[in-house]
Design a protein around this motif. Structure first.
Motif, mmCIF file in Angstrom:
data_model
loop_
_atom_site.group_PDB
_atom_site.id
_atom_site.type_symbol
_atom_site.label_atom_id
_atom_site.label_comp_id
_atom_site.label_asym_id
_atom_site.label_seq_id
_atom_site.Cartn_x
_atom_site.Cartn_y
_atom_site.Cartn_z
ATOM 1 N N SER A 69 0.821 -1.201 0.000
ATOM 2 C CA SER A 69 0.000 0.000 0.000
ATOM 3 C C SER A 69 0.859 1.256 0.000
ATOM 4 O O SER A 69 0.551 2.245 -0.624
ATOM 5 N N ARG A 70 1.984 1.181 0.687
ATOM 6 C CA ARG A 70 2.814 2.376 0.736
ATOM 7 C C ARG A 70 4.270 2.033 0.532
ATOM 8 O O ARG A 70 4.796 1.084 1.107
ATOM 9 N N ASP A 89 6.463 7.212 -5.468
ATOM 10 C CA ASP A 89 5.673 8.158 -4.685
ATOM 11 C C ASP A 89 5.948 7.945 -3.192
ATOM 12 O O ASP A 89 5.039 7.803 -2.380
ATOM 13 N N THR A 116 7.091 8.554 0.530
ATOM 14 C CA THR A 116 7.132 9.558 1.600
ATOM 15 C C THR A 116 7.634 8.898 2.874
ATOM 16 O O THR A 116 6.979 8.001 3.392
ATOM 17 N N PRO A 117 8.790 9.318 3.339
ATOM 18 C CA PRO A 117 9.336 8.681 4.546
ATOM 19 C C PRO A 117 8.416 8.888 5.741
ATOM 20 O O PRO A 117 7.805 9.943 5.877
ATOM 21 N N SER A 118 8.325 7.909 6.579
ATOM 22 C CA SER A 118 7.469 8.002 7.758
ATOM 23 C C SER A 118 8.150 8.777 8.872
ATOM 24 O O SER A 118 9.279 8.482 9.256
ATOM 25 N N ARG A 119 7.445 9.766 9.359
ATOM 26 C CA ARG A 119 7.999 10.559 10.455
ATOM 27 C C ARG A 119 8.150 9.731 11.717
ATOM 28 O O ARG A 119 9.061 9.929 12.508
ATOM 29 N N LEU A 120 7.222 8.853 11.906
ATOM 30 C CA LEU A 120 7.253 7.995 13.077
ATOM 31 C C LEU A 120 8.549 7.185 13.086
ATOM 32 O O LEU A 120 9.309 7.173 14.052
ATOM 33 N N ALA A 121 8.780 6.536 11.975
ATOM 34 C CA ALA A 121 9.948 5.665 11.878
ATOM 35 C C ALA A 121 11.249 6.457 11.914
ATOM 36 O O ALA A 121 12.247 6.013 12.474
ATOM 37 N N GLY A 158 11.759 9.187 13.476
ATOM 38 C CA GLY A 158 12.012 9.715 14.803
ATOM 39 C C GLY A 158 12.474 8.674 15.798
ATOM 40 O O GLY A 158 13.292 8.940 16.664
ATOM 41 N N LEU A 159 11.966 7.479 15.650
ATOM 42 C CA LEU A 159 12.209 6.447 16.647
ATOM 43 C C LEU A 159 13.678 6.196 16.990
ATOM 44 O O LEU A 159 14.050 6.230 18.164
ATOM 45 N N ALA A 192 11.018 13.710 17.627
ATOM 46 C CA ALA A 192 9.737 13.750 16.944
ATOM 47 C C ALA A 192 9.734 14.757 15.798
ATOM 48 O O ALA A 192 8.826 14.779 14.987
ATOM 49 N N ARG A 221 7.196 20.194 12.799
ATOM 50 C CA ARG A 221 5.768 20.456 12.882
ATOM 51 C C ARG A 221 5.466 21.063 14.237
ATOM 52 O O ARG A 221 6.287 21.057 15.141
ATOM 53 N N LEU A 258 6.132 7.674 19.684
ATOM 54 C CA LEU A 258 6.759 7.327 18.422
ATOM 55 C C LEU A 258 6.707 5.814 18.241
ATOM 56 O O LEU A 258 6.236 5.299 17.231
ATOM 57 N N LEU A 309 4.409 3.417 15.502
ATOM 58 C CA LEU A 309 5.066 2.768 14.370
ATOM 59 C C LEU A 309 4.418 1.460 13.915
ATOM 60 O O LEU A 309 4.112 1.317 12.736
ATOM 61 N N LEU A 364 -2.058 18.685 15.935
ATOM 62 C CA LEU A 364 -1.005 19.325 15.156
ATOM 63 C C LEU A 364 -1.605 20.556 14.497
ATOM 64 O O LEU A 364 -2.687 20.484 13.923
ATOM 65 N N ASP A 415 2.961 10.771 5.585
ATOM 66 C CA ASP A 415 4.171 10.555 6.374
ATOM 67 C C ASP A 415 3.834 10.166 7.819
ATOM 68 O O ASP A 415 4.689 10.210 8.692
ATOM 69 N N CYS A 416 2.588 9.811 8.020
ATOM 70 C CA CYS A 416 2.159 9.340 9.334
ATOM 71 C C CYS A 416 2.283 10.396 10.420
ATOM 72 O O CYS A 416 2.474 10.067 11.595
#
Lengths: 345, 345
Positions: A4-5, A49, A51-56, A58-59, A64, A100, B55, B59, B102, B122-123
């Motif tokens: 899916s992504r 297409d 888009t890197p995950s912010r969650l991942a 940051g971990l 964050a 953000r 975070l 994930l 946010l 980007d979650c």
DNA sequence: ATGAAAGCGCTAACAG
DNA sequence: CTGTTAGCGCTTTCAT
């Protein structure tokens, strides 16, 4: 795509490089990646297409990439003229550096219990901005920044050693005094802001009065009337001033709304602002320029206050800047228009 | 502790259970955990001062437990009376369900390019609330919610099938009409909001005029004057209304500020609001109750609009609620005070 | 009722 | 200049 992504691994596969390389490209570690590879990776990202995950992201380093804005839980916290400007400044600076903004409504109890600390502890944010708005600011006395990445926006506290960025209200007061005196005024009235509530209004008035007396134009309390920052109160205050001394030649109001209200009162009393009497405002709200006459005023740069505070906070967060204390005053600017007469000498 | 921050593993070790168990306790999967274990785990958490990382929690299932609020980049977006209330409503509901907020400042281009989509991709967030504020709302036409977790707050669009929650402006208009007519008024003036800008003001006025004509009290355009939601414009509008028909017995203003301004104008013209003439406001801002006379008005529940919108959005996010379309109108409430006369019949 | 193990998507040594 | 590998801290089947 079956998935899916798209994933960083997908990008790696698609561009025929390793996962690490993609990560490096992502983080602009240019030094190590050849331009050819780099382009290949970027192309793959576009293809998929991705888009890197912010969650991942940051971990691994517990960051964050988010800042919190604490606003007081006032009915009209958001109703302040300058609030939007400050927030915009914060937002723009944060966004430009990839962060953000988390919005937190801070009730008294929330602050008392230091609940804002969990924002940091649960990795929701990397730093916190505190906007005190116009509330009685003592409730912030519990605020404890110490070594944490906190900063106060357009407020300050002498008792606690906190980082802050604030408009230079004393300078605004001095500028007003210098300007009016330079134009020959000696009998001056002042409409100050709500004294008990707002530190900033106190600073402004003190700066004004002190500088006047340095000019040999001492100003007793009699010629200072308090307003509530609305145009109605400006009108009332001007009437009162006129009653106390019908021969004043100038009025300095602590904000434009009150200055505009004062103009109305003066007109009603048969005096024409900018001709018979000088009116000087403060803030430079949009309507100041459109008023009749266009209002001479002292511009406060709230956007800058927000963005500067954010910039400093991010420096702290990112470990630049050492341990330097940030206590910055943002300069004001006299905007000359037509509401101030010059007295014949 | 040697480690800087306690871990889920630390908690597990400390309480002598597995990591899974701790996780289950964390997520309140009560069904499976014995009360004894549960308490042991909770104690360990307290001991270690454990705070789970957002975070890390997000994930595995790609959920940030965060909602975005998109606000327009207006100078005075934040200066609107109701803005703070809406935000508070959003915040309270979100917080009570464990979500953070946010804040995103949405410029025209930002929306046009659908950049808000990256928030989801980007979650960063799980859903998006859109507050249109008072801006010309057509810029939102590019907004594309389709199946995504989006909702419009206090605005709506007939052309696009979007979820929304909005104050019941038509009902407010009808309530005003019913009330004034029931008190015997037939010659009525109306101060409407800025027509070209705001949908909500249009709805209110339409509701009012239509209901009046249902009551056999048709109202021509001649007795409708437009204001800009400030008290000054309310005053001006009232003067104009009086000029057009000196014998009106009631005025309905689209917001309280204008109603209060109208009261001033009426007084100046020798009429006493609440005795010689009825004045009805809308919103129920704090000062309405304190005015002289206390203003009869129609209360809008902006807090509820914010919290209801958030509640629905979270239902979507969490997959309850099926695919049901959300298009809710929050009821208004007539608040009777002393500014409306009853005409002798 | 509880535990083991396999990720989530990314970063960051450390090798080469 | 690029790849291997080991986590980051948690959730979640699937066993037991």
């Amino acid at each position: 795509m079956s998935k899916s992504r798209a994933n960083i691994r997908d990008v790696a596969k698609q561009s025929g490089v390793s996962l690490t390389t993609v990560s490096l490209v992502l983080n602009n570690n240019d030094q190590r990646i050849s331009e050819a590879t780099r382009q290949r990776v970027l192309a793959a990202m576009r293809d998929l297409d991705y888009t890197p995950s912010r969650l991942a992201r940051g971990l691994p380093n517990r960051r964050a990439n988010t800042l919190a804005v604490l606003v007081p839980a006032l009915q009209h916290a958001f109703a302040d003229v300058y609030f939007g400007e400050i927030i915009s400044g914060i937002y723009e600076e944060a966004a430009s550096r990839g962060y953000r903004i988390l919005l937190e409504v801070a009730r008294r109890e929330y602050v008392r219990r230091k609940e804002y600390l969990t924002l940091l502890e649960d990795c929701s944010v990397d730093g916190i901005l505190f906007i005190g708005a116009t509330e009685e600011h003592r409730w912030l006395s519990e605020f404890d920044s110490s070594d944490k990445p906190f900063i106060i926006v357009n407020n300050r506290f002498e008792q606690w050693d906190l980082h802050y960025v604030i408009c230079d209200y004393p300078q605004a007061g001095r500028t007003a005094a210098d300007y009016l005196v330079s134009r020959g005024h000696q009998r001056i009235g002042h409409i100050c802001g709500p004294s008990s509530m707002v530190l900033t209004s106190q600073e402004l008035t003190d700066g004004f009065v002190n500088r006047l007396s340095e000019h040999g134009v001492p100003m007793g309390d009699r010629m200072i009337v308090e307003g509530q920052y609305h145009s109605d109160t400006g009108k009332l205050a001007a009437d009162e001033l006129l009653k106390r001394d019908p021969d004043i030649t100038a009025i300095f109001a602590s904000n434009d709304k009150m200055a505009l209200g004062a103009c109305q009162a003066l007109r009603a009393s048969g005096r024409i602002p900018g001709e018979d009497i000088a009116v000087l405002g403060c803030d430079d709200i949009p309507t100041a320029a459109l008023a009749d006459p266009p209002l001479t005023t002292i511009r406060m740069n709230f956007f800058e206050v927000g963005s500067a505070a954010t910039s400093h906070l991010l420096d702290m967060v990112e470990g630049r800047n050492g341990q330097a204390m940030v206590q910055q005053r943002v300069p004001v600017l006299l905007v000359e228009r037509d509401s101030c007469t010059t007295l014949p000498s």
